[in-house]
Design a protein around this motif. Structure first.
Motif, PDB file in Angstrom:
ATOM      1  N   LYS A   1       0.807  -1.249   0.110  1.00 25.31           N
ATOM      2  CA  LYS A   1       0.272   0.106  -0.114  1.00 25.31           C
ATOM      3  C   LYS A   1       0.775   1.183   0.003  1.00 25.31           C
ATOM      4  CE  LYS A   1      -3.962  -2.276   1.837  1.00 25.31           C
ATOM      5  NZ  LYS A   1      -4.883  -2.180   2.938  1.00 25.31           N
ATOM      6  N   ILE A   2       2.038   1.014   0.457  1.00 27.67           N
ATOM      7  CA  ILE A   2       2.966   2.387   0.495  1.00 27.67           C
ATOM      8  C   ILE A   2       4.443   1.757  -0.001  1.00 27.67           C
ATOM      9  CG2 ILE A   2       1.831   3.687   2.059  1.00 27.67           C
ATOM     10  CD1 ILE A   2       4.060   2.586   4.309  1.00 27.67           C
ATOM     11  N   ARG A   3       4.926   2.531  -0.759  1.00 27.49           N
ATOM     12  CA  ARG A   3       6.299   2.326  -1.414  1.00 27.49           C
ATOM     13  C   ARG A   3       7.454   2.303  -0.274  1.00 27.49           C
ATOM     14  NH1 ARG A   3       8.135   5.594  -5.702  1.00 27.49           N
ATOM     15  NH2 ARG A   3       9.607   3.845  -5.844  1.00 27.49           N
ATOM     16  N   PHE A   4       8.519   1.783  -0.333  1.00 25.37           N
ATOM     17  CA  PHE A   4       9.694   1.642   0.619  1.00 25.37           C
ATOM     18  C   PHE A   4      10.895   1.409  -0.227  1.00 25.37           C
ATOM     19  CE2 PHE A   4       8.354  -2.770   0.652  1.00 25.37           C
ATOM     20  CZ  PHE A   4       9.338  -3.260   1.063  1.00 25.37           C
ATOM     21  N   SER A   5      11.885   1.697   0.481  1.00 21.43           N
ATOM     22  CA  SER A   5      13.308   1.198   0.098  1.00 21.43           C
ATOM     23  C   SER A   5      14.036   0.646   1.124  1.00 21.43           C
ATOM     24  CB  SER A   5      14.136   2.470  -0.747  1.00 21.43           C
ATOM     25  OG  SER A   5      15.098   2.085  -1.450  1.00 21.43           O
ATOM     26  N   LYS A   6      15.033  -0.275   0.789  1.00 25.38           N
ATOM     27  CA  LYS A   6      15.844  -0.577   1.753  1.00 25.38           C
ATOM     28  C   LYS A   6      17.208  -0.439   1.395  1.00 25.38           C
ATOM     29  CE  LYS A   6      15.259  -4.351   4.344  1.00 25.38           C
ATOM     30  NZ  LYS A   6      14.973  -5.708   4.638  1.00 25.38           N
ATOM     31  N   PRO A   7      17.860   0.876   1.528  1.00 24.88           N
ATOM     32  CA  PRO A   7      19.161   1.106   1.033  1.00 24.88           C
ATOM     33  C   PRO A   7      20.188   0.241   1.747  1.00 24.88           C
ATOM     34  CG  PRO A   7      18.470   2.878   2.444  1.00 24.88           C
ATOM     35  CD  PRO A   7      17.226   1.894   2.267  1.00 24.88           C
ATOM     36  N   GLN A   8      19.874  -0.231   2.912  1.00 23.92           N
ATOM     37  CA  GLN A   8      20.873  -1.096   3.781  1.00 23.92           C
ATOM     38  C   GLN A   8      20.239  -2.109   4.440  1.00 23.92           C
ATOM     39  OE1 GLN A   8      23.559   0.991   6.381  1.00 23.92           O
ATOM     40  NE2 GLN A   8      24.227   2.184   4.713  1.00 23.92           N
ATOM     41  N   PRO A   9      20.619  -3.204   4.872  1.00 21.24           N
ATOM     42  CA  PRO A   9      19.658  -4.644   5.454  1.00 21.24           C
ATOM     43  C   PRO A   9      18.721  -4.074   6.681  1.00 21.24           C
ATOM     44  CG  PRO A   9      21.881  -5.474   5.037  1.00 21.24           C
ATOM     45  CD  PRO A   9      21.957  -3.637   4.799  1.00 21.24           C
ATOM     46  N   ARG A  10      19.235  -3.254   7.471  1.00 21.01           N
ATOM     47  CA  ARG A  10      18.402  -2.779   8.545  1.00 21.01           C
ATOM     48  C   ARG A  10      18.049  -1.461   8.653  1.00 21.01           C
ATOM     49  NH1 ARG A  10      19.257  -4.781  14.239  1.00 21.01           N
ATOM     50  NH2 ARG A  10      18.725  -6.992  13.618  1.00 21.01           N
ATOM     51  N   ILE A  11      17.839  -0.706   7.525  1.00 27.26           N
ATOM     52  CA  ILE A  11      17.210   0.425   7.117  1.00 27.26           C
ATOM     53  C   ILE A  11      16.107   0.493   6.196  1.00 27.26           C
ATOM     54  CG2 ILE A  11      17.702   3.088   6.305  1.00 27.26           C
ATOM     55  CD1 ILE A  11      20.586   2.707   7.425  1.00 27.26           C
ATOM     56  N   ILE A  12      15.251   1.093   6.496  1.00 31.74           N
ATOM     57  CA  ILE A  12      13.825   1.104   5.554  1.00 31.74           C
ATOM     58  C   ILE A  12      13.245   2.479   5.677  1.00 31.74           C
ATOM     59  CG2 ILE A  12      11.618   0.310   5.080  1.00 31.74           C
ATOM     60  CD1 ILE A  12      12.226  -2.258   6.768  1.00 31.74           C
ATOM     61  N   VAL A  13      13.376   3.302   4.290  1.00 30.05           N
ATOM     62  CA  VAL A  13      12.531   4.503   4.033  1.00 30.05           C
ATOM     63  C   VAL A  13      11.491   4.407   3.415  1.00 30.05           C
ATOM     64  CG1 VAL A  13      14.871   5.740   4.376  1.00 30.05           C
ATOM     65  CG2 VAL A  13      14.263   4.923   2.266  1.00 30.05           C
ATOM     66  N   TYR A  14      10.644   5.498   3.414  1.00 31.20           N
ATOM     67  CA  TYR A  14       9.434   5.186   2.854  1.00 31.20           C
ATOM     68  C   TYR A  14       9.092   6.514   2.061  1.00 31.20           C
ATOM     69  CZ  TYR A  14       8.674   1.817   6.386  1.00 31.20           C
ATOM     70  OH  TYR A  14       8.666   0.943   7.283  1.00 31.20           O
ATOM     71  N   ASP A  15       8.443   6.252   0.791  1.00 32.25           N
ATOM     72  CA  ASP A  15       8.077   7.271  -0.163  1.00 32.25           C
ATOM     73  C   ASP A  15       7.074   8.105   0.307  1.00 32.25           C
ATOM     74  OD1 ASP A  15       7.859   8.819  -2.310  1.00 32.25           O
ATOM     75  OD2 ASP A  15       7.025   7.236  -3.642  1.00 32.25           O
ATOM     76  N   ARG A  16       7.460   9.515   0.606  1.00 31.88           N
ATOM     77  CA  ARG A  16       6.351  10.199   1.048  1.00 31.88           C
ATOM     78  C   ARG A  16       5.376  10.502  -0.048  1.00 31.88           C
ATOM     79  NH1 ARG A  16       6.714  14.925   4.274  1.00 31.88           N
ATOM     80  NH2 ARG A  16       9.009  14.838   4.504  1.00 31.88           N
ATOM     81  N   ASN A  17       5.353  10.452  -1.273  1.00 33.89           N
ATOM     82  CA  ASN A  17       4.247  10.745  -2.168  1.00 33.89           C
ATOM     83  C   ASN A  17       3.467   9.559  -2.046  1.00 33.89           C
ATOM     84  OD1 ASN A  17       5.416  13.087  -3.107  1.00 33.89           O
ATOM     85  ND2 ASN A  17       6.602  12.040  -4.746  1.00 33.89           N
TER      86      ASN A  17
END
Length: 89
Positions: free
Chosen positions: A59-75
């Protein structure tokens, strides 16, 4: 090519104005990728499990630039909220 000479004081004044301009433009645009705490704040949720559920269900986009780091797409978070909005009568 033309060479321009500036006095030291004029150079630093110009440099300060350029830095001020760049910082102002950066502040005006929110970051595209945000951390989980900010994502939960925008979604008005307090549970990391709920955030993970939204992520797992796509339902929301995310990215894992490193194994324990998750960031989310504000849009995508804003789009998700808009999709749940109800029109007024």
């Amino acid at each position: 090519m033309e060479v321009v000479c500036l006095q030291e004081e004029a150079f630093y004044k110009l440099f300060d104005k350029v830095v001020e301009h760049v910082e102002q433009n950066r502040k005006d645009q929110p970051r595209k990728w945000i951390d989980g705490d900010e994502a939960m704040s925008i979604l008005n949720i307090t549970s990391k499990t709920t955030l993970q559920k939204l992520r797992d269900e796509g339902k929301i986009r995310f990215s894992k630039p490193q194994p324990r780091i998750i960031v989310y797409d504000r849009n995508s978070i804003n789009e998700y909220l808009e999709s749940k909005a109800h029109e007024t009568f």
